[in-house]
Design a protein around this motif. Structure first.
Motif, PDB file in Angstrom:
ATOM      1  N   UNK A   1       0.839  -1.207   0.000  1.00  0.00           N
ATOM      2  CA  UNK A   1       0.000   0.000   0.000  1.00  0.00           C
ATOM      3  C   UNK A   1       0.875   1.259   0.000  1.00  0.00           C
ATOM      4  N   UNK A   2       1.888   1.269   0.888  1.00  0.00           N
ATOM      5  CA  UNK A   2       2.759   2.451   1.003  1.00  0.00           C
ATOM      6  C   UNK A   2       3.422   2.735  -0.344  1.00  0.00           C
TER       7      UNK A   2
ATOM      8  N   UNK B   1       0.920   3.952  -3.036  1.00  0.00           N
ATOM      9  CA  UNK B   1       0.461   5.335  -2.791  1.00  0.00           C
ATOM     10  C   UNK B   1       1.605   6.323  -3.061  1.00  0.00           C
ATOM     11  N   UNK B   2       2.814   5.998  -2.604  1.00  0.00           N
ATOM     12  CA  UNK B   2       3.960   6.893  -2.837  1.00  0.00           C
ATOM     13  C   UNK B   2       4.190   7.065  -4.346  1.00  0.00           C
TER      14      UNK B   2
ATOM     15  N   UNK C   1       2.008   6.689  -6.766  1.00  0.00           N
ATOM     16  CA  UNK C   1       0.908   7.467  -7.352  1.00  0.00           C
ATOM     17  C   UNK C   1       1.062   8.949  -7.016  1.00  0.00           C
ATOM     18  N   UNK C   2       1.494   9.242  -5.791  1.00  0.00           N
ATOM     19  CA  UNK C   2       1.698  10.650  -5.401  1.00  0.00           C
ATOM     20  C   UNK C   2       2.806  11.271  -6.266  1.00  0.00           C
TER      21      UNK C   2
ATOM     22  N   UNK D   1       1.567  12.163  -9.586  1.00  0.00           N
ATOM     23  CA  UNK D   1       0.696  13.358  -9.639  1.00  0.00           C
ATOM     24  C   UNK D   1       1.520  14.629  -9.413  1.00  0.00           C
ATOM     25  N   UNK D   2       2.399  14.576  -8.402  1.00  0.00           N
ATOM     26  CA  UNK D   2       3.162  15.777  -8.017  1.00  0.00           C
ATOM     27  C   UNK D   2       4.101  16.242  -9.144  1.00  0.00           C
TER      28      UNK D   2
ATOM     29  N   UNK E   1       2.419  18.256 -11.958  1.00  0.00           N
ATOM     30  CA  UNK E   1       1.856  19.474 -11.365  1.00  0.00           C
ATOM     31  C   UNK E   1       2.959  20.477 -11.022  1.00  0.00           C
TER      32      UNK E   1
ATOM     33  N   UNK F   1       4.185  22.029 -14.213  1.00  0.00           N
ATOM     34  CA  UNK F   1       3.170  22.908 -14.794  1.00  0.00           C
ATOM     35  C   UNK F   1       3.059  24.232 -14.033  1.00  0.00           C
ATOM     36  N   UNK F   2       3.090  24.145 -12.700  1.00  0.00           N
ATOM     37  CA  UNK F   2       2.886  25.353 -11.889  1.00  0.00           C
ATOM     38  C   UNK F   2       4.192  26.031 -11.460  1.00  0.00           C
TER      39      UNK F   2
ATOM     40  N   UNK G   1      12.956  10.577  -3.581  1.00  0.00           N
ATOM     41  CA  UNK G   1      11.933  10.069  -2.646  1.00  0.00           C
ATOM     42  C   UNK G   1      11.732   8.563  -2.840  1.00  0.00           C
TER      43      UNK G   1
ATOM     44  N   UNK H   1      -1.927  12.837 -16.019  1.00  0.00           N
ATOM     45  CA  UNK H   1      -1.698  14.259 -15.730  1.00  0.00           C
ATOM     46  C   UNK H   1      -0.853  14.920 -16.825  1.00  0.00           C
TER      47      UNK H   1
ATOM     48  N   UNK I   1      -2.839  15.362 -19.962  1.00  0.00           N
ATOM     49  CA  UNK I   1      -3.850  16.408 -19.805  1.00  0.00           C
ATOM     50  C   UNK I   1      -3.221  17.809 -19.806  1.00  0.00           C
ATOM     51  N   UNK I   2      -2.062  17.966 -19.148  1.00  0.00           N
ATOM     52  CA  UNK I   2      -1.475  19.297 -18.986  1.00  0.00           C
ATOM     53  C   UNK I   2      -0.530  19.711 -20.121  1.00  0.00           C
TER      54      UNK I   2
END
Lengths: 67, 255
Positions: free
Chosen positions: B23-24, B27-28, B30-31, B34-35, B38, B41-42, B79, B140, B143-144
């Protein structure tokens, strides 16, 4: 913050929340912890993003095999 | 594969679920998926916001999918590597401490079977996590950023998989050779740092496994990949598996 940014950030917030909720559920039902006291682990996984829950789930929980 | 060996593999996979490692890692991953897009982009908005408080105007070139992929590689290289080492450092050494390896070794199970089961569970872990990161990062970035080569991205992720497989195998091998998980973690971090430093040396650098993530960017941009890091990683893995197995065989439970 515009709507697009909020929508794009939403999955990130959900994933982080999922980790914190899993930690919180485990923390509430557990009596024994490694390293630091129970209350300190709560602060660690609630306030340190990503690494807090990871460290708690990997090294915070004391199982029957741990001495 | 005997029934007992199958059972050990099954035990390892169940252990991964029970200890939340699967799970860890998912989730890591997937994060990170996403990060990374983003952040790319930002980034101009974030830097400009800082510049505005100091009355400084900062101009940026066009942000493309290459920037997003670069962020992805950087985040995974730092990370991802640290989280994987934290998860795997206790895989054998932790079981030596809590006595579960001793419990297994009194049955007709060899140390090699135990290590193979660890490697199989590592494969399952990596595939699940990287599929998660590929999904989020792919969506992501598509899309971006226009023009994102999705199929080349999937293919390029094989290098990332190989990189993490190398980190995982090295951690398990060191974990099998030492008595405490922390020593396995420090040992793997040392090997990783050494490989990163070696990457800067012209003669042997191209063979360093730390060069594998760079192949992801190269492949996405349509350049042919280099074979040297793959060969270097294969040799390093053989050495670590051999040394880990030998040292694990020589280990005595009452040490």
């Amino acid at each position: 913050m515009d709507t697009q940014t909020i929508v794009l950030l939403l999955p990130l917030i959900i994933l982080e929340l999922v980790l914190k909720i899993i930690c919180l559920r485990d923390w509430l039902h557990r009596e024994r912890f490694k390293g630091v006291p129970k209350s300190a682990w709560l602060l660690i996984f609630l306030f340190i993003n990503l690494f807090g829950p990871v460290v708690y789930l990997l090294y915070g929980r004391k199982t029957d095999g741990d001495y | 594969m005997t029934f007992l060996e199958k059972s050990i593999v099954k035990k390892e996979i169940l252990e991964m679920v029970r200890t939340s490692r699967l799970l860890i890692w998912t989730v890591v991953c997937m994060i990170i998926g996403i990060v990374s897009p983003l952040t790319a982009y930002y980034l101009p908005d974030i830097i400009s916001a800082f510049g505005a408080t100091e009355n400084i105007a900062i101009s940026f070139g066009k942000i493309t999918y290459q920037d997003s992929v670069e962020q992805y590689i950087k985040n995974f290289g730092q990370i991802g590597t640290i989280v994987l080492i934290l998860m795997m450092m206790g895989s054998v050494a932790g079981e030596k401490v809590d006595g579960s390896v001793q419990f297994l070794l009194v049955r007709p199970v060899g140390t090699i079977s135990i290590l193979v089961a660890k490697f199989v569970s590592l494969l399952v872990l990596l595939v699940t996590g990287l599929l998660g990161s590929m999904l989020t990062m792919g969506f992501y970035t598509w899309y971006l950023f226009p023009g994102f080569p999705g199929f080349r991205f999937i293919y390029a992720n094989l290098f990332l998989f190989l990189y993490f497989f190398a980190i995982g195998i090295i951690t398990i091998a060191i974990s099998a050779s030492v008595r405490k998980p922390i020593l396995a973690g420090i040992g793997t971090l040392g090997v990783w740092l050494l490989a990163s430093i070696m990457g800067a040396i012209r003669s042997i650098g191209p063979f360093s496994f730390a060069k594998l993530p760079e192949q992801v960017i190269q492949t996405i941009e349509g350049f042919p990949f280099e074979w040297q890091p793959i060969v270097g990683t294969a040799i390093l893995l053989c050495l670590f598996i051999l040394a880990g197995t030998m040292l694990f065989n020589r280990w005595e439970p009452n040490d």
